[in-house]
Design an enzyme around this catalytic site. Structure first.
Site, PDB file in Angstrom:
ATOM      1  N   ILE A  13      -3.298  -5.453  -1.362  1.00 19.67           N
ATOM      2  CA  ILE A  13      -2.968  -4.673  -0.074  1.00 19.67           C
ATOM      3  C   ILE A  13      -3.488  -3.211   0.416  1.00 19.67           C
ATOM      4  CG2 ILE A  13      -0.788  -3.652   0.601  1.00 19.67           C
ATOM      5  CD1 ILE A  13       0.796  -5.747  -1.172  1.00 19.67           C
ATOM      6  N   THR A  61       5.862   0.877   0.078  1.00 16.82           N
ATOM      7  CA  THR A  61       5.856  -0.633   0.314  1.00 16.82           C
ATOM      8  C   THR A  61       5.405  -1.362  -0.821  1.00 16.82           C
ATOM      9  OG1 THR A  61       3.682  -0.790   1.582  1.00 16.82           O
ATOM     10  CG2 THR A  61       5.613  -0.408   3.068  1.00 16.82           C
ATOM     11  N   ALA A  62       5.379  -0.623  -1.886  1.00 19.88           N
ATOM     12  CA  ALA A  62       4.626  -1.077  -3.233  1.00 19.88           C
ATOM     13  C   ALA A  62       5.902  -1.350  -4.278  1.00 19.88           C
ATOM     14  CB  ALA A  62       3.692  -0.423  -3.753  1.00 19.88           C
ATOM     15  N   ARG A  63       6.174  -0.533  -4.936  1.00 19.28           N
ATOM     16  CA  ARG A  63       7.300  -0.805  -5.958  1.00 19.28           C
ATOM     17  C   ARG A  63       7.888   0.674  -6.118  1.00 19.28           C
ATOM     18  NH1 ARG A  63       6.306  -5.250  -5.130  1.00 19.28           N
ATOM     19  NH2 ARG A  63       5.988  -6.907  -6.591  1.00 19.28           N
ATOM     20  N   GLU A 114      16.718  -1.558  -7.081  1.00 21.05           N
ATOM     21  CA  GLU A 114      16.887  -2.149  -5.801  1.00 21.05           C
ATOM     22  C   GLU A 114      17.543  -3.362  -5.656  1.00 21.05           C
ATOM     23  OE1 GLU A 114      12.940  -2.732  -3.844  1.00 21.05           O
ATOM     24  OE2 GLU A 114      13.427  -4.694  -3.431  1.00 21.05           O
ATOM     25  N   HIS A 158      13.201  -4.146   1.813  1.00 19.50           N
ATOM     26  CA  HIS A 158      12.224  -4.958   1.292  1.00 19.50           C
ATOM     27  C   HIS A 158      11.663  -6.131   2.055  1.00 19.50           C
ATOM     28  CE1 HIS A 158      10.292  -5.817  -3.102  1.00 19.50           C
ATOM     29  NE2 HIS A 158       9.484  -6.049  -2.238  1.00 19.50           N
ATOM     30  N   ILE A 159      11.539  -5.535   3.514  1.00 19.97           N
ATOM     31  CA  ILE A 159      10.991  -6.452   4.353  1.00 19.97           C
ATOM     32  C   ILE A 159       9.466  -6.593   4.748  1.00 19.97           C
ATOM     33  CG2 ILE A 159      13.324  -6.329   5.346  1.00 19.97           C
ATOM     34  CD1 ILE A 159      11.974  -4.659   7.758  1.00 19.97           C
ATOM     35  N   ALA A 160       8.811  -5.669   3.953  1.00 18.06           N
ATOM     36  CA  ALA A 160       7.370  -5.555   4.263  1.00 18.06           C
ATOM     37  C   ALA A 160       6.445  -7.238   3.808  1.00 18.06           C
ATOM     38  CB  ALA A 160       6.556  -4.244   3.609  1.00 18.06           C
TER      39      ALA A 160
END
Length: 349
Positions: A180, A258-260, A288, A307-309
């Site tokens: 990514i 947008t990772a963790r 989460e 978490h929509i990425a």
């Protein structure tokens, strides 16, 4: 498998029709992954019983999987260990319609010569697109401007209120040259950004080839206007963005994750955000979801999304398409495009 079974015609069209079984969370995920067109495409190259979705190998009868050549897996697939492999003597390919295979493909699969592939690149594309959007919004001070406009409900003097806003020569720091991370770097090229990258696994030359200068994490945090995280969760990356790293960030700068969520010390982040010193775009958190009432839900300098990425909706079809591509290649005795090695497994998220 015999050459006769796995031969192709002169045109390269596969003759071998593998038997494929689906293993994933449930029938709802199956239906989300496969459009009518994709289902027809898969059925044109293999034998697949779409009515069967394996959620648990223990309750799946031997006769249903004994002759399976390919497992097409999705999110929350049951684990494929030595016991499962013993019941599937013909299994030669695991094509994952998702990102990481770490949760369900065990080392025994590689030890027994099973080919493992992943649609991680397909899953990475929407994350990279979403991240680029967030970077551009961060450069335009979108969170602050939106909050200010909602609060005042009158004309905002942009030049007076936001003299340092804009995306020209903005300093962007990318943490992690992962799949990514590399896609994000590629998408940053058309813009007038000053891009740095931190990743101890790449060289200065490779970083330049990716369109960035390689720097230390400390320098990246200190010099960037916008920091975007793209590292995997490993023992050495847990809370890699802690109090010292956050304190080093410029006043008014933005952290994008947008990772963790586990990459960030959330207590330290909340402290900086409550002080009003930083902004954050967070698509992932730890835990989460966050517990109800958590300050990240209400802080005005935070854009928090659930978490929509990653792939969702129509984007799920791309994951299935990648998996079907790999099955088609297998049936034509062609090499896979996105194989996963046992070494890759160690560094997967």
């Amino acid at each position: 498998m015999s050459a006769a079974l796995h031969s192709t015609t002169a045109s390269g069209t596969p003759v071998f029709r593998p038997k494929v079984a689906l293993a994933m969370q449930d029938a709802d995920l199956r239906d989300a992954l496969f459009s009518k067109r994709l289902r027809s495409r898969l059925e044109s190259i293999c034998d697949c019983d779409f009515s069967m979705v394996i959620q648990d190998f223990d309750t799946t009868p031997d006769e249903a999987i004994r002759d399976v050549d390919v497992l097409l897996t999705g999110w929350f697939s049951p684990r494929i260990d030595a016991t499962v492999l013993a019941r599937m003597p013909r299994l030669k390919l695991i094509a994952h319609a998702g990102g990481s295979v770490k949760g369900h493909v065990l080392p025994e699969c590689w030890e027994q010569g099973i080919i493992v592939t992943t649609a991680a690149e397909a899953n990475a594309l929407p994350v990279a697109e979403y991240t680029l959007g967030l970077i551009l919004l961060a450069g335009k001070s979108a969170i602050t401007a939106s909050h200010l406009y909602r609060q005042r409900q009158t004309k905002i003097d942009r030049e007076l209120e936001f003299p340092d806003t804009g995306n020209y020569e903005r300093a962007i720091g990318i943490v992690g040259a992962s799949t990514i991370g590399r896609l994000v770097l590629e998408r940053l090229r058309p813009f007038d950004f000053d891009v740095t990258v931190y990743d101890p696994t790449i060289s200065d030359t490779e970083a330049l080839r990716l369109g960035a200068r390689r720097v230390s994490l400390d320098e990246l945090m200190r010099c960037s206007d916008i920091v975007s995280l793209h590292a995997p969760v490993l023992p050495e990356t847990l809370h890699m963005i802690g109090p010292a790293q956050l304190a080093a960030m410029k006043d008014g700068s933005t952290l994008i994750n947008t990772a963790r969520g586990e990459l960030v010390d959330h207590n330290a982040l909340v402290a900086e955000l409550e002080a009003g010193r930083l902004n954050a775009f967070l698509d992932v958190t730890s835990p989460e979801p966050l517990p109800a009432g958590h300050p990240l839900f209400t802080l005005p300098n935070v854009l928090l999304t659930p978490h929509i990425a990653g792939s969702m909706g129509t984007e799920l079809h791309r994951l299935a398409a990648y998996a079907i591509d790999e099955i088609e290649r297998y049936a034509a005795a062609a090499p896979q495009r996105f194989p996963v090695s046992l070494t890759d497994l160690v560094r997967m998220a």
